[in-house]
Design a protein around this motif. Sequence first.
Motif, PDB file in Angstrom:
ATOM      1  N   ALA A   1      55.978 -10.658-112.548  1.00 36.71           N
ATOM      2  CA  ALA A   1      57.435 -10.670-112.531  1.00 36.71           C
ATOM      3  C   ALA A   1      57.650 -10.309-110.995  1.00 36.71           C
ATOM      4  O   ALA A   1      56.732  -9.985-110.213  1.00 36.71           O
ATOM      5  CB  ALA A   1      57.923  -9.498-113.299  1.00 36.71           C
ATOM      6  N   TYR A   2      59.044 -10.357-110.629  1.00 38.28           N
ATOM      7  CA  TYR A   2      59.307 -10.057-109.344  1.00 38.28           C
ATOM      8  C   TYR A   2      59.939  -8.650-109.084  1.00 38.28           C
ATOM      9  O   TYR A   2      60.209  -8.063-110.118  1.00 38.28           O
ATOM     10  CB  TYR A   2      60.454 -10.963-108.686  1.00 38.28           C
ATOM     11  CG  TYR A   2      59.859 -12.545-108.516  1.00 38.28           C
ATOM     12  CD1 TYR A   2      58.720 -12.872-108.928  1.00 38.28           C
ATOM     13  CD2 TYR A   2      60.747 -13.256-107.535  1.00 38.28           C
ATOM     14  CE1 TYR A   2      58.065 -14.134-108.485  1.00 38.28           C
ATOM     15  CE2 TYR A   2      60.180 -14.483-107.186  1.00 38.28           C
ATOM     16  CZ  TYR A   2      58.818 -15.053-107.712  1.00 38.28           C
ATOM     17  OH  TYR A   2      58.247 -16.204-107.202  1.00 38.28           O
ATOM     18  N   SER A   3      60.404  -8.358-108.116  1.00 43.34           N
ATOM     19  CA  SER A   3      60.839  -6.902-107.635  1.00 43.34           C
ATOM     20  C   SER A   3      62.265  -7.071-108.049  1.00 43.34           C
ATOM     21  O   SER A   3      63.254  -7.920-107.592  1.00 43.34           O
ATOM     22  CB  SER A   3      60.739  -6.448-106.149  1.00 43.34           C
ATOM     23  OG  SER A   3      59.258  -6.336-105.902  1.00 43.34           O
ATOM     24  N   GLN A   4      62.884  -5.900-108.794  1.00 48.66           N
ATOM     25  CA  GLN A   4      64.242  -5.918-109.097  1.00 48.66           C
ATOM     26  C   GLN A   4      64.927  -5.492-108.034  1.00 48.66           C
ATOM     27  O   GLN A   4      64.655  -4.291-107.711  1.00 48.66           O
ATOM     28  CB  GLN A   4      64.165  -4.949-110.515  1.00 48.66           C
ATOM     29  CG  GLN A   4      65.694  -4.870-110.979  1.00 48.66           C
ATOM     30  CD  GLN A   4      66.074  -6.163-111.573  1.00 48.66           C
ATOM     31  OE1 GLN A   4      66.974  -6.745-110.665  1.00 48.66           O
ATOM     32  NE2 GLN A   4      65.961  -6.418-112.603  1.00 48.66           N
ATOM     33  N   THR A   5      66.146  -6.031-107.827  1.00 44.36           N
ATOM     34  CA  THR A   5      66.971  -5.459-106.933  1.00 44.36           C
ATOM     35  C   THR A   5      68.344  -5.187-107.527  1.00 44.36           C
ATOM     36  O   THR A   5      69.296  -4.425-106.809  1.00 44.36           O
ATOM     37  CB  THR A   5      67.224  -6.611-105.695  1.00 44.36           C
ATOM     38  OG1 THR A   5      68.097  -7.636-106.239  1.00 44.36           O
ATOM     39  CG2 THR A   5      65.909  -6.955-105.211  1.00 44.36           C
ATOM     40  N   PHE A   6      68.652  -5.351-108.584  1.00 40.70           N
ATOM     41  CA  PHE A   6      69.880  -5.178-109.258  1.00 40.70           C
ATOM     42  C   PHE A   6      71.062  -5.718-108.672  1.00 40.70           C
ATOM     43  O   PHE A   6      72.105  -4.975-108.549  1.00 40.70           O
ATOM     44  CB  PHE A   6      69.951  -3.586-109.564  1.00 40.70           C
ATOM     45  CG  PHE A   6      69.073  -3.087-110.198  1.00 40.70           C
ATOM     46  CD1 PHE A   6      68.932  -3.171-111.561  1.00 40.70           C
ATOM     47  CD2 PHE A   6      67.863  -2.268-109.872  1.00 40.70           C
ATOM     48  CE1 PHE A   6      68.140  -2.465-112.663  1.00 40.70           C
ATOM     49  CE2 PHE A   6      67.098  -1.653-110.684  1.00 40.70           C
ATOM     50  CZ  PHE A   6      67.310  -1.751-111.833  1.00 40.70           C
ATOM     51  N   ASN A   7      70.806  -6.839-107.797  1.00 41.92           N
ATOM     52  CA  ASN A   7      71.942  -7.492-107.190  1.00 41.92           C
ATOM     53  C   ASN A   7      72.405  -6.560-105.883  1.00 41.92           C
ATOM     54  O   ASN A   7      73.789  -6.925-105.825  1.00 41.92           O
ATOM     55  CB  ASN A   7      72.749  -8.085-108.091  1.00 41.92           C
ATOM     56  CG  ASN A   7      72.253  -9.164-108.876  1.00 41.92           C
ATOM     57  OD1 ASN A   7      71.405  -9.938-108.589  1.00 41.92           O
ATOM     58  ND2 ASN A   7      72.699  -9.103-110.062  1.00 41.92           N
ATOM     59  N   VAL A   8      71.882  -5.503-105.674  1.00 37.19           N
ATOM     60  CA  VAL A   8      72.400  -4.719-104.380  1.00 37.19           C
ATOM     61  C   VAL A   8      72.326  -5.774-103.349  1.00 37.19           C
ATOM     62  O   VAL A   8      71.326  -6.266-102.801  1.00 37.19           O
ATOM     63  CB  VAL A   8      71.612  -3.502-104.262  1.00 37.19           C
ATOM     64  CG1 VAL A   8      72.025  -2.668-103.082  1.00 37.19           C
ATOM     65  CG2 VAL A   8      71.773  -2.377-105.608  1.00 37.19           C
ATOM     66  N   PRO A   9      73.702  -5.798-102.799  1.00 35.13           N
ATOM     67  CA  PRO A   9      73.661  -6.561-101.363  1.00 35.13           C
ATOM     68  C   PRO A   9      72.843  -6.216-100.286  1.00 35.13           C
ATOM     69  O   PRO A   9      72.678  -4.936 -99.785  1.00 35.13           O
ATOM     70  CB  PRO A   9      75.067  -6.703-101.075  1.00 35.13           C
ATOM     71  CG  PRO A   9      75.828  -6.393-102.216  1.00 35.13           C
ATOM     72  CD  PRO A   9      74.877  -5.437-102.988  1.00 35.13           C
ATOM     73  N   GLY A  10      71.922  -7.156 -99.607  1.00 34.46           N
ATOM     74  CA  GLY A  10      71.146  -6.769 -98.458  1.00 34.46           C
ATOM     75  C   GLY A  10      69.527  -6.333 -98.641  1.00 34.46           C
ATOM     76  O   GLY A  10      68.939  -6.120 -97.792  1.00 34.46           O
ATOM     77  N   VAL A  11      69.471  -6.112 -99.950  1.00 31.50           N
ATOM     78  CA  VAL A  11      67.943  -5.661-100.394  1.00 31.50           C
ATOM     79  C   VAL A  11      67.000  -6.661 -99.882  1.00 31.50           C
ATOM     80  O   VAL A  11      65.997  -6.304 -99.077  1.00 31.50           O
ATOM     81  CB  VAL A  11      68.032  -5.160-101.863  1.00 31.50           C
ATOM     82  CG1 VAL A  11      66.495  -4.716-102.144  1.00 31.50           C
ATOM     83  CG2 VAL A  11      68.647  -3.919-102.069  1.00 31.50           C
ATOM     84  N   LYS A  12      67.085  -8.005-100.330  1.00 31.91           N
ATOM     85  CA  LYS A  12      66.105  -8.923 -99.911  1.00 31.91           C
ATOM     86  C   LYS A  12      65.787  -9.030 -98.371  1.00 31.91           C
ATOM     87  O   LYS A  12      64.908  -9.332 -98.224  1.00 31.91           O
ATOM     88  CB  LYS A  12      66.202  -9.970-100.628  1.00 31.91           C
ATOM     89  CG  LYS A  12      66.474 -10.083-102.220  1.00 31.91           C
ATOM     90  CD  LYS A  12      66.568 -11.351-102.863  1.00 31.91           C
ATOM     91  CE  LYS A  12      66.385 -11.275-104.431  1.00 31.91           C
ATOM     92  NZ  LYS A  12      66.652 -12.712-104.987  1.00 31.91           N
ATOM     93  N   GLU A  13      66.989  -9.048 -97.823  1.00 30.34           N
ATOM     94  CA  GLU A  13      67.014  -9.031 -96.353  1.00 30.34           C
ATOM     95  C   GLU A  13      66.449  -8.104 -95.455  1.00 30.34           C
ATOM     96  O   GLU A  13      65.758  -8.217 -94.426  1.00 30.34           O
ATOM     97  CB  GLU A  13      68.325  -9.532 -95.786  1.00 30.34           C
ATOM     98  CG  GLU A  13      68.649 -10.618 -96.406  1.00 30.34           C
ATOM     99  CD  GLU A  13      69.608 -10.668 -97.716  1.00 30.34           C
ATOM    100  OE1 GLU A  13      69.706 -11.913 -98.318  1.00 30.34           O
ATOM    101  OE2 GLU A  13      69.547  -9.528 -98.213  1.00 30.34           O
TER     102      GLU A  13
END
Length: 482
Positions: free
Chosen positions: A162-174
């Motif tokens: 599985a991938y890391s969960q970000t809960f769609n919080v803006p800017g986490v992946k970046e």
Amino acid sequence: MLTVQRAATGTASRQLGVRTFFGTSSRAKQRLVILGSGWGGYEILRAIDKKRWNVIMVSPNNYFNFTPLLASCSVGTLEFRAAVEPVRRYTPDVIAYTAWCDSIDFKHKKLICMPATSPVKFEGSQSPSKGSSDVNESASLVPENSEKFQLTYDKLVIAVGAYSQTFNVPGVKEHAHFLKDIRDARRIRTRILECFEQANQPTITDADRRKLLNFCIVGGGPTGVEFAAELHDFLHSDIARHYPALARMAKINLYDVAPMILGGFDTGLQEYATAKFKREGIRLLTQHHVERVEEGRMFVTEEGEVNFGLLVWSTGLAPNPLIESITELKKDERTKRSLLTNGTLNVLKADTGEPDPDVFAIGDSATIENEPLPATAQVANQQAKYLTKRLNRLIKGATAADADARPFKFQNAGSLAYVGDWEAIFDRTKAARGPKGKETGRLAWLLWRSAYFTKTLSVRNKILVPMYWFLNWIFGRDLTRF
């Protein structure tokens, strides 16, 4: 006359494709394709009967991550090579492709794969012609897309994780760092040292230094807690020795939405870890919610704007894109990230609910129907060992009924977490066998180190891991940045 007969016999043998008695063509073997080189896929790769199976591994990484040691690698307690095992150790007995599996055609037993390596573009180079240009003679090009290739299978193991969960919080992946791969550990280690070198420059103010040296961790599970503990050790030993003025400015903050850290552990152990972190000056900010992340700062509902030099995000698991793309199989409605399997780890068809006898799923990408298990390396590893024995029995001629005699049963061996200063917690209150109980402090730390030492997979790493522990104890961690 005899010469003519021999010639004729030889010609006929070549036309019929007669094999000698001294070797077996790999094409005559059943093809087992393994997707993923994590705790599930790599264990099957190690233990499967490679003389009877034609094994192919497809994974974007050509190595296995020993994930419990990634936090140690991220601060230099261990070197990176001590936490990985190469897939290529088993080639050419198996065939390995560094690629992603984009889609699966279950009806025709076909996989469409995309190389995970950079495309090769030499001046004047042309796309391969139709058919296959594979040196392994196992894959063929996708007719409508020469950048992809396809594989067929007789048996398929889906262990893509599985991938890391970000809960769609803006800017986490970046703007945040994850800690699921050895490359993540390398980036974190580089960034920590960069923060101190930037803060050491005479051209910035103390206010900016404090912002740079504010280290934030989101997620109070074992990964977040162990990284906070390893970072604390690093700051209070090597950094304090070589950057004494800056070490006093450094802060560690651990955020979580839950009321307590280490949610899966015994309540007493949670309280022990909480008290330990508070004594060591690690700020625990439970029941806090991150709204968005920008470069160098995040916005927390309960605190407002928080500046940071490093943000590590470890908040659970999100579905792998391959699992999301599959519509022919049943999925777990609770987690939304895993395929449903029966007790023998066969996936279940969406239309009939019947198991697919040729497709299996294990690890974080799978959930046993009516028997949810924790998404841990321990579960994936035990499932892989069970499935390997089952596949080896099948290929040796056992009937499907004989091979499926007993369903998978998880044996909980307990949970460990490092909390800093040569102390750990060990939870065996839910252990399936052996003495039940819990342990804290130095004894738990010795159990933690001995467990990870014994679980390392190769003789090489059984030598490297204690060697690096000893060298860093004598000489300290390496502070070079390159």
